[in-house]
Design a protein around this motif. Structure first.
Motif, PDB file in Angstrom:
ATOM      1  N   SER A 135       0.845  -1.197   0.000  1.00  0.00           N
ATOM      2  CA  SER A 135       0.000   0.000   0.000  1.00  0.00           C
ATOM      3  C   SER A 135       0.878   1.245   0.000  1.00  0.00           C
ATOM      4  O   SER A 135       2.085   1.160  -0.193  1.00  0.00           O
ATOM      5  N   GLY A 136       0.243   2.401   0.257  1.00  0.00           N
ATOM      6  CA  GLY A 136       1.001   3.639   0.303  1.00  0.00           C
ATOM      7  C   GLY A 136       1.887   3.713   1.535  1.00  0.00           C
ATOM      8  O   GLY A 136       2.933   4.357   1.527  1.00  0.00           O
ATOM      9  N   GLY A 137       1.483   3.053   2.602  1.00  0.00           N
ATOM     10  CA  GLY A 137       2.236   3.131   3.854  1.00  0.00           C
ATOM     11  C   GLY A 137       2.981   1.861   4.214  1.00  0.00           C
ATOM     12  O   GLY A 137       3.826   1.882   5.117  1.00  0.00           O
ATOM     13  N   TYR A 165       6.017   4.814  -5.613  1.00  0.00           N
ATOM     14  CA  TYR A 165       5.294   5.188  -6.842  1.00  0.00           C
ATOM     15  C   TYR A 165       4.891   6.664  -6.794  1.00  0.00           C
ATOM     16  O   TYR A 165       5.049   7.396  -7.768  1.00  0.00           O
ATOM     17  N   ASP A 166       4.336   7.084  -5.650  1.00  0.00           N
ATOM     18  CA  ASP A 166       3.850   8.463  -5.551  1.00  0.00           C
ATOM     19  C   ASP A 166       4.996   9.468  -5.667  1.00  0.00           C
ATOM     20  O   ASP A 166       4.871  10.504  -6.317  1.00  0.00           O
ATOM     21  N   LYS A 167       6.138   9.139  -5.034  1.00  0.00           N
ATOM     22  CA  LYS A 167       7.275  10.077  -5.074  1.00  0.00           C
ATOM     23  C   LYS A 167       7.893  10.130  -6.472  1.00  0.00           C
ATOM     24  O   LYS A 167       8.224  11.203  -6.967  1.00  0.00           O
ATOM     25  N   ALA A 271      -3.687  -3.055  -7.191  1.00  0.00           N
ATOM     26  CA  ALA A 271      -4.359  -2.644  -8.439  1.00  0.00           C
ATOM     27  C   ALA A 271      -3.365  -2.528  -9.591  1.00  0.00           C
ATOM     28  O   ALA A 271      -3.768  -2.311 -10.737  1.00  0.00           O
ATOM     29  N   ASN A 272      -2.069  -2.677  -9.316  1.00  0.00           N
ATOM     30  CA  ASN A 272      -1.054  -2.462 -10.369  1.00  0.00           C
ATOM     31  C   ASN A 272      -1.117  -3.539 -11.449  1.00  0.00           C
ATOM     32  O   ASN A 272      -1.059  -4.740 -11.172  1.00  0.00           O
ATOM     33  N   SER A 273      -1.155  -3.096 -12.701  1.00  0.00           N
ATOM     34  CA  SER A 273      -1.365  -4.023 -13.822  1.00  0.00           C
ATOM     35  C   SER A 273      -0.214  -5.013 -13.972  1.00  0.00           C
ATOM     36  O   SER A 273      -0.435  -6.212 -14.165  1.00  0.00           O
ATOM     37  N   THR A 299      -7.780  -0.293  -2.799  1.00  0.00           N
ATOM     38  CA  THR A 299      -7.417   0.934  -2.074  1.00  0.00           C
ATOM     39  C   THR A 299      -8.326   1.053  -0.842  1.00  0.00           C
ATOM     40  O   THR A 299      -9.281   0.286  -0.685  1.00  0.00           O
ATOM     41  N   ASP A 300      -7.997   2.007   0.031  1.00  0.00           N
ATOM     42  CA  ASP A 300      -8.669   2.078   1.331  1.00  0.00           C
ATOM     43  C   ASP A 300     -10.192   2.142   1.199  1.00  0.00           C
ATOM     44  O   ASP A 300     -10.729   2.953   0.429  1.00  0.00           O
ATOM     45  N   ASN A 301     -10.868   1.307   1.967  1.00  0.00           N
ATOM     46  CA  ASN A 301     -12.335   1.250   1.956  1.00  0.00           C
ATOM     47  C   ASN A 301     -12.806   0.662   3.272  1.00  0.00           C
ATOM     48  O   ASN A 301     -12.065  -0.065   3.934  1.00  0.00           O
TER      49      ASN A 301
HETATM   50  O1  KG4 Z   1      -4.056   0.960   0.361  1.00  0.00           O
HETATM   51  P1  KG4 Z   1      -4.084   2.377  -0.047  1.00  0.00           P
HETATM   52  O2  KG4 Z   1      -5.362   2.952  -0.592  1.00  0.00           O
HETATM   53  O3  KG4 Z   1      -3.666   3.334   1.107  1.00  0.00           O
HETATM   54  C1  KG4 Z   1      -2.765   3.015   2.117  1.00  0.00           C
HETATM   55  O4  KG4 Z   1      -3.142   2.289   3.059  1.00  0.00           O
HETATM   56  O5  KG4 Z   1      -1.632   3.500   1.982  1.00  0.00           O
HETATM   57  O6  KG4 Z   1      -2.915   2.518  -1.126  1.00  0.00           O
HETATM   58  C2  KG4 Z   1      -2.702   3.724  -1.801  1.00  0.00           C
HETATM   59  C3  KG4 Z   1      -1.423   3.571  -2.593  1.00  0.00           C
HETATM   60  C4  KG4 Z   1      -0.920   4.867  -3.184  1.00  0.00           C
HETATM   61  O7  KG4 Z   1       0.456   4.993  -2.911  1.00  0.00           O
HETATM   62  C5  KG4 Z   1      -1.183   4.710  -4.684  1.00  0.00           C
HETATM   63  O8  KG4 Z   1      -0.294   5.435  -5.497  1.00  0.00           O
HETATM   64  C6  KG4 Z   1      -0.995   3.220  -4.832  1.00  0.00           C
HETATM   65  O9  KG4 Z   1      -1.622   2.657  -3.703  1.00  0.00           O
HETATM   66  N1  KG4 Z   1      -1.631   2.691  -6.074  1.00  0.00           N
HETATM   67  C7  KG4 Z   1      -0.925   2.149  -7.081  1.00  0.00           C
HETATM   68  C8  KG4 Z   1      -1.866   1.809  -8.090  1.00  0.00           C
HETATM   69  N2  KG4 Z   1      -3.116   2.165  -7.644  1.00  0.00           N
HETATM   70  C9  KG4 Z   1      -2.941   2.695  -6.388  1.00  0.00           C
HETATM   71  N3  KG4 Z   1       0.384   1.933  -7.224  1.00  0.00           N
HETATM   72  C10 KG4 Z   1       0.808   1.352  -8.375  1.00  0.00           C
HETATM   73  N4  KG4 Z   1      -0.032   1.008  -9.384  1.00  0.00           N
HETATM   74  C11 KG4 Z   1      -1.363   1.225  -9.282  1.00  0.00           C
HETATM   75  N5  KG4 Z   1      -2.186   0.879 -10.290  1.00  0.00           N
END
Ligand code: KG4
Ligand code: ZN
Length: 332
Positions: A135-137, A165-167, A271-273, A299-301
């Motif tokens: 995830s993001g964290g 990825y975000d950075k 979700a990454n392809s 993603t977060d839900n």
């Molecule tokens: O799980 P999440 O919604 O939040 C956290 O708990 O962090 O994950 C969000 C992260 C973000 O860094 C976003 O850029 C990444 O998931 N993300 C992806 C893709 N879709 C979302 N990273 C790479 N490829 C994707 N398709």
């Protein structure tokens, strides 16, 4: 048992109603991405204020969508951590208030258990299985032995993969949140053009992404010309290749060491392809079961939090411990 849960650990305000951890009656997610885009990342103070603004509307929408009413709910739940402390407080207090006024119990949930539980939603998956949580964290491999027993096998020693990825997306000028955009761009590029490092670690199941992030940023600064869209796509593809290779290699090593025949993925990066494709190819080749959550649950839900509240709720002592360790700084 019908559980109504709140998720407010970062920048999604979400309310869901799930029966017995699997059947989703409603899953309302209000993204705050627009509020944070101008800052290039999540601003904790902005996030908590937005949760306060969005929470009641999301609650009403979830109730409407489910065609249930509050009296039908057996348990109220919320994420207690990890996450942004001011944001977590909004969802937790909303769920506790509903529990108080209806006389029903409240359950706290660990956000990471929620991501793992996203695999149980609208599915029949049961432990044991190996889970890659990206995830993001966080970036972790978990040995999911039972619903409430999931020892950590390894984790990132520096940046989480979503954060990387975000950075990188920010450095490439792709905006926020960068993961999905970078993933899309990578699909159009040549991944062999730039050689980027796949992070090496001492621990067999650990990850490291800071070297990849720095190397990609340096290439972007030194090699990319402002209008060279081909080079931009090639750099995105080369980055994605190295990042996904690191994830797949460690997952393969853990699967071989533990011998699990089911591998699940969780978190936003699920979700990454390229990750989905490479894991699918490997599992087919090896005769393994691959479990990927529905895109809406990656993603977060709050649906995943309601599921974890059913299968792996925190005890009161664990809840206090989880909450007391929360950060006040941005999660990505
Ligand atoms: O799980 P999440 O919604 O939040 C956290 O708990 O962090 O994950 C969000 C992260 C973000 O860094 C976003 O850029 C990444 O998931 N993300 C992806 C893709 N879709 C979302 N990273 C790479 N490829 C994707 N398709
Ligand atoms: Zn998350």
């Amino acid at each position: 048992m019908k559980i109504l849960a709140f998720e407010s650990s970062c920048d999604e305000t979400s309310v869901a109603i799930v029966e017995d951890g699997r059947r989703v009656f409603a899953n309302v997610v209000r993204s705050q991405a627009e509020n944070h885009r101008q800052y290039g990342g999540v601003v904790p103070e902005v996030a908590s204020r937005q949760h306060l603004i969005l929470a009641n509307e999301a609650l009403q929408a979830a109730i409407d969508e489910s065609q249930l009413d509050l009296q039908d709910i057996d348990v109220f739940a919320a994420t207690l951590g990890p996450g942004l402390v001011g944001s977590l407080l909004v969802g937790a207090q909303a769920a506790k208030t509903l529990a108080f006024i209806t006389g029903k119990p409240f359950r706290g949930v660990n956000h990471l258990h929620g991501h793992i539980a996203s695999n149980y939603l609208e599915s029949t998956l049961e432990p044991p299985f190996l889970c890659l949580l990206v995830s993001g964290g966080h970036c972790q491999l978990m040995d999911v032995q039972a619903y409430d027993t999931m020892p950590l096998l390894g984790q990132t020693l520096d940046d989480a993969v979503g954060e990387t990825y975000d950075k990188v997306a920010r450095v490439l000028g792709l905006g926020y949140p960068g993961g999905p955009v970078l993933d899309q761009l990578a699909q159009t590029g040549d991944a062999t053009r730039y050689a980027l490092p796949v992070g090496k670690t001492q621990g067999r199941f650990d990850f490291s992404f800071s070297g990849l992030k720095t190397a990609t940023a340096r290439l972007a600064q030194n090699e990319l010309k402002a209008d060279d869209q081909t080079a931009l796509a090639d750099l995105a593809a080369s980055f994605q290749h190295a990042a996904v290779q690191a994830l797949v290699q460690r997952t393969q090593a853990a699967q071989q060491a533990l011998g699990y025949t089911t591998v699940a993925v969780a978190g936003g990066v699920a979700a990454n392809s390229a990750l989905r494709q490479q894991l699918a190819d490997w599992c087919t080749e090896q005769g393994l079961q691959l479990h990927l959550p529905h895109m809406a649950f990656c993603t977060d839900n709050a649906a995943m939090i309601a599921s974890a509240a059913f299968f792996s709720p925190l005890t009161e002592a664990m809840a206090d411990e989880v909450f007391s360790r929360q950060k006040t700084v941005p999660c990505r």
